[in-house]
Design a protein around this motif. Sequence first.
Motif, PDB file in Angstrom:
ATOM      1  N   ARG A   1      -1.608  74.801  84.135  1.00  0.00           N
ATOM      2  CA  ARG A   1      -0.658  75.769  83.572  1.00  0.00           C
ATOM      3  C   ARG A   1      -1.524  76.681  82.589  1.00  0.00           C
ATOM      4  NH1 ARG A   1       2.627  71.544  83.704  1.00  0.00           N
ATOM      5  NH2 ARG A   1       4.953  71.768  84.848  1.00  0.00           N
ATOM      6  N   ILE A   2      -1.074  77.992  82.498  1.00  0.00           N
ATOM      7  CA  ILE A   2      -1.859  78.614  81.585  1.00  0.00           C
ATOM      8  C   ILE A   2      -0.672  79.676  80.821  1.00  0.00           C
ATOM      9  CG2 ILE A   2      -2.267  80.695  83.278  1.00  0.00           C
ATOM     10  CD1 ILE A   2      -5.142  80.937  81.943  1.00  0.00           C
ATOM     11  N   ARG A   3      -0.859  79.625  79.599  1.00  0.00           N
ATOM     12  CA  ARG A   3       0.154  80.686  78.840  1.00  0.00           C
ATOM     13  C   ARG A   3      -0.442  81.961  78.688  1.00  0.00           C
ATOM     14  NH1 ARG A   3       5.478  80.281  77.396  1.00  0.00           N
ATOM     15  NH2 ARG A   3       5.639  81.306  75.111  1.00  0.00           N
ATOM     16  N   VAL A   4       0.175  83.089  79.041  1.00  0.00           N
ATOM     17  CA  VAL A   4      -0.357  84.329  78.786  1.00  0.00           C
ATOM     18  C   VAL A   4       0.506  85.329  78.218  1.00  0.00           C
ATOM     19  CG1 VAL A   4      -1.597  84.180  81.172  1.00  0.00           C
ATOM     20  CG2 VAL A   4       0.537  85.060  81.166  1.00  0.00           C
ATOM     21  N   ARG A   5      -0.024  86.328  77.530  1.00  0.00           N
ATOM     22  CA  ARG A   5       0.671  87.240  76.877  1.00  0.00           C
ATOM     23  C   ARG A   5       0.445  88.758  77.784  1.00  0.00           C
ATOM     24  NH1 ARG A   5      -0.354  87.274  71.149  1.00  0.00           N
ATOM     25  NH2 ARG A   5       1.412  85.803  71.314  1.00  0.00           N
ATOM     26  N   LEU A   6       1.700  89.376  78.175  1.00  0.00           N
ATOM     27  CA  LEU A   6       1.578  90.281  78.948  1.00  0.00           C
ATOM     28  C   LEU A   6       2.099  91.487  78.314  1.00  0.00           C
ATOM     29  CD1 LEU A   6       3.477  89.198  82.363  1.00  0.00           C
ATOM     30  CD2 LEU A   6       0.838  89.263  81.761  1.00  0.00           C
ATOM     31  N   SER A   7       1.308  92.515  78.004  1.00  0.00           N
ATOM     32  CA  SER A   7       1.438  93.620  77.289  1.00  0.00           C
ATOM     33  C   SER A   7       1.502  94.790  78.134  1.00  0.00           C
ATOM     34  CB  SER A   7       0.483  93.762  76.365  1.00  0.00           C
ATOM     35  OG  SER A   7       0.188  92.776  75.279  1.00  0.00           O
ATOM     36  N   ARG A   8       2.654  95.668  78.211  1.00  0.00           N
ATOM     37  CA  ARG A   8       2.940  96.989  78.919  1.00  0.00           C
ATOM     38  C   ARG A   8       2.343  97.989  77.841  1.00  0.00           C
ATOM     39  NH1 ARG A   8       8.259  97.747  80.188  1.00  0.00           N
ATOM     40  NH2 ARG A   8       8.141  95.948  81.632  1.00  0.00           N
ATOM     41  N   LYS A   9       1.427  98.755  78.146  1.00  0.00           N
ATOM     42  CA  LYS A   9       0.912  99.879  77.308  1.00  0.00           C
ATOM     43  C   LYS A   9       0.672 101.087  77.890  1.00  0.00           C
ATOM     44  CE  LYS A   9      -1.918  96.523  74.762  1.00  0.00           C
ATOM     45  NZ  LYS A   9      -2.963  96.510  73.672  1.00  0.00           N
ATOM     46  N   ARG A  10       0.446 102.184  77.209  1.00  0.00           N
ATOM     47  CA  ARG A  10       0.474 103.476  77.839  1.00  0.00           C
ATOM     48  C   ARG A  10      -0.820 103.954  78.289  1.00  0.00           C
ATOM     49  NH1 ARG A  10       4.876 106.174  77.274  1.00  0.00           N
ATOM     50  NH2 ARG A  10       5.507 105.035  75.260  1.00  0.00           N
ATOM     51  N   ASN A  11      -1.031 104.385  79.402  1.00  0.00           N
ATOM     52  CA  ASN A  11      -2.245 104.805  80.222  1.00  0.00           C
ATOM     53  C   ASN A  11      -2.759 105.890  79.323  1.00  0.00           C
ATOM     54  OD1 ASN A  11      -4.569 104.646  81.579  1.00  0.00           O
ATOM     55  ND2 ASN A  11      -3.191 104.301  83.570  1.00  0.00           N
TER      56      ASN A  11
ATOM     57  N   VAL B   1      -2.446  77.392  73.380  1.00  0.00           N
ATOM     58  CA  VAL B   1      -1.009  76.385  72.836  1.00  0.00           C
ATOM     59  C   VAL B   1      -1.521  75.108  72.456  1.00  0.00           C
ATOM     60  CG1 VAL B   1       0.459  78.127  74.102  1.00  0.00           C
ATOM     61  CG2 VAL B   1      -0.482  76.099  75.329  1.00  0.00           C
ATOM     62  N   GLY B   2      -2.930  74.900  72.852  1.00  0.00           N
ATOM     63  CA  GLY B   2      -3.353  73.556  72.463  1.00  0.00           C
ATOM     64  C   GLY B   2      -3.030  72.422  73.491  1.00  0.00           C
ATOM     65  N   GLY B   3      -2.793  72.944  74.821  1.00  0.00           N
ATOM     66  CA  GLY B   3      -2.461  71.875  75.903  1.00  0.00           C
ATOM     67  C   GLY B   3      -0.941  71.366  75.918  1.00  0.00           C
ATOM     68  N   LYS B   4      -0.128  71.778  74.947  1.00  0.00           N
ATOM     69  CA  LYS B   4       1.414  71.523  75.117  1.00  0.00           C
ATOM     70  C   LYS B   4       2.010  72.483  75.466  1.00  0.00           C
ATOM     71  CE  LYS B   4       0.711  67.686  72.135  1.00  0.00           C
ATOM     72  NZ  LYS B   4      -0.365  67.120  72.555  1.00  0.00           N
ATOM     73  N   PHE B   5       2.690  72.338  76.916  1.00  0.00           N
ATOM     74  CA  PHE B   5       3.499  73.564  77.324  1.00  0.00           C
ATOM     75  C   PHE B   5       4.980  73.124  77.465  1.00  0.00           C
ATOM     76  CE2 PHE B   5      -0.503  74.238  79.169  1.00  0.00           C
ATOM     77  CZ  PHE B   5      -0.739  75.358  79.175  1.00  0.00           C
ATOM     78  N   LYS B   6       5.217  71.675  76.851  1.00  0.00           N
ATOM     79  CA  LYS B   6       6.690  71.366  76.755  1.00  0.00           C
ATOM     80  C   LYS B   6       7.465  72.165  75.747  1.00  0.00           C
ATOM     81  CE  LYS B   6       6.837  67.466  79.199  1.00  0.00           C
ATOM     82  NZ  LYS B   6       6.950  67.522  80.492  1.00  0.00           N
ATOM     83  N   GLY B   7       8.625  72.826  76.152  1.00  0.00           N
ATOM     84  CA  GLY B   7       9.827  73.304  75.318  1.00  0.00           C
ATOM     85  C   GLY B   7       9.233  74.941  75.107  1.00  0.00           C
ATOM     86  N   LEU B   8       8.202  75.314  75.832  1.00  0.00           N
ATOM     87  CA  LEU B   8       7.874  76.771  75.564  1.00  0.00           C
ATOM     88  C   LEU B   8       8.641  77.577  76.630  1.00  0.00           C
ATOM     89  CD1 LEU B   8       4.055  76.434  75.332  1.00  0.00           C
ATOM     90  CD2 LEU B   8       5.748  77.148  73.648  1.00  0.00           C
ATOM     91  N   THR B   9       9.121  78.561  76.262  1.00  0.00           N
ATOM     92  CA  THR B   9      10.154  79.468  76.728  1.00  0.00           C
ATOM     93  C   THR B   9       9.530  81.181  76.812  1.00  0.00           C
ATOM     94  OG1 THR B   9      11.359  80.370  75.007  1.00  0.00           O
ATOM     95  CG2 THR B   9      12.338  78.523  76.242  1.00  0.00           C
ATOM     96  N   ASN B  10       9.902  81.755  77.808  1.00  0.00           N
ATOM     97  CA  ASN B  10       9.456  83.435  78.095  1.00  0.00           C
ATOM     98  C   ASN B  10       9.793  83.976  76.583  1.00  0.00           C
ATOM     99  OD1 ASN B  10       8.355  82.462  80.220  1.00  0.00           O
ATOM    100  ND2 ASN B  10      10.042  83.470  81.537  1.00  0.00           N
ATOM    101  N   GLU B  11       8.916  84.511  75.919  1.00  0.00           N
ATOM    102  CA  GLU B  11       9.500  85.176  74.567  1.00  0.00           C
ATOM    103  C   GLU B  11       8.779  86.402  74.433  1.00  0.00           C
ATOM    104  OE1 GLU B  11       7.205  82.374  71.939  1.00  0.00           O
ATOM    105  OE2 GLU B  11       8.569  81.252  71.980  1.00  0.00           O
ATOM    106  N   THR B  12       9.577  87.272  73.927  1.00  0.00           N
ATOM    107  CA  THR B  12       9.369  88.751  73.540  1.00  0.00           C
ATOM    108  C   THR B  12       8.466  88.805  72.302  1.00  0.00           C
ATOM    109  OG1 THR B  12      11.026  89.718  74.845  1.00  0.00           O
ATOM    110  CG2 THR B  12       9.750  91.076  73.449  1.00  0.00           C
ATOM    111  N   VAL B  13       7.300  89.444  72.219  1.00  0.00           N
ATOM    112  CA  VAL B  13       6.391  89.327  70.850  1.00  0.00           C
ATOM    113  C   VAL B  13       6.623  90.570  70.395  1.00  0.00           C
ATOM    114  CG1 VAL B  13       4.203  88.948  70.132  1.00  0.00           C
ATOM    115  CG2 VAL B  13       4.673  87.627  72.000  1.00  0.00           C
ATOM    116  N   GLU B  14       6.723  90.576  69.008  1.00  0.00           N
ATOM    117  CA  GLU B  14       6.790  92.059  68.218  1.00  0.00           C
ATOM    118  C   GLU B  14       5.689  92.451  68.039  1.00  0.00           C
ATOM    119  OE1 GLU B  14      10.095  93.166  68.309  1.00  0.00           O
ATOM    120  OE2 GLU B  14      10.637  91.105  69.285  1.00  0.00           O
TER     121      GLU B  14
END
Length: 121
Positions: free
Chosen positions: A80-90, A108-121
């Motif tokens: 598994r891999i945790r990624v941050r997707l950022s939609r930006k203006r071209n 995430v330090g190898g622990k993926f349990k309990g992680l959900t898809n989150e919106t980052v501010e």
Amino acid sequence: TTESTHLIINMGKTADLVTRDYTIHLSKRLTKTSFKKKAPKAIKEIRAFAQQMMKTKDVRLSAELNKAVWCKGVRNVPVRIRVRLSRKRNDDEDADEKLYTLVEPVNVGGKFKGLTNETVE
């Protein structure tokens, strides 16, 4: 003309700039892939995932993400891999699309349990 109309309708919903964190289950997407094609296919699958989630055709992967996928070689891609997707203006004036997606890894330090898809501010 129907495709361009469809694109304009979708752009109304997705034109905002947003950043979200996702967990991508790579081993699920890489089953029945030969050893020497696993890491390149993982990169393609991450790109397809970003296109699907962010609704942009222009997807740019960071060098850190590439290193994270290739860290154990071509055969042993992380499960598994945790990624941050950022939609930006071209910034490019003559670009086909007004928005692009930047994909970066999140440690995430190898622990993926309990992680959900989150919106980052």
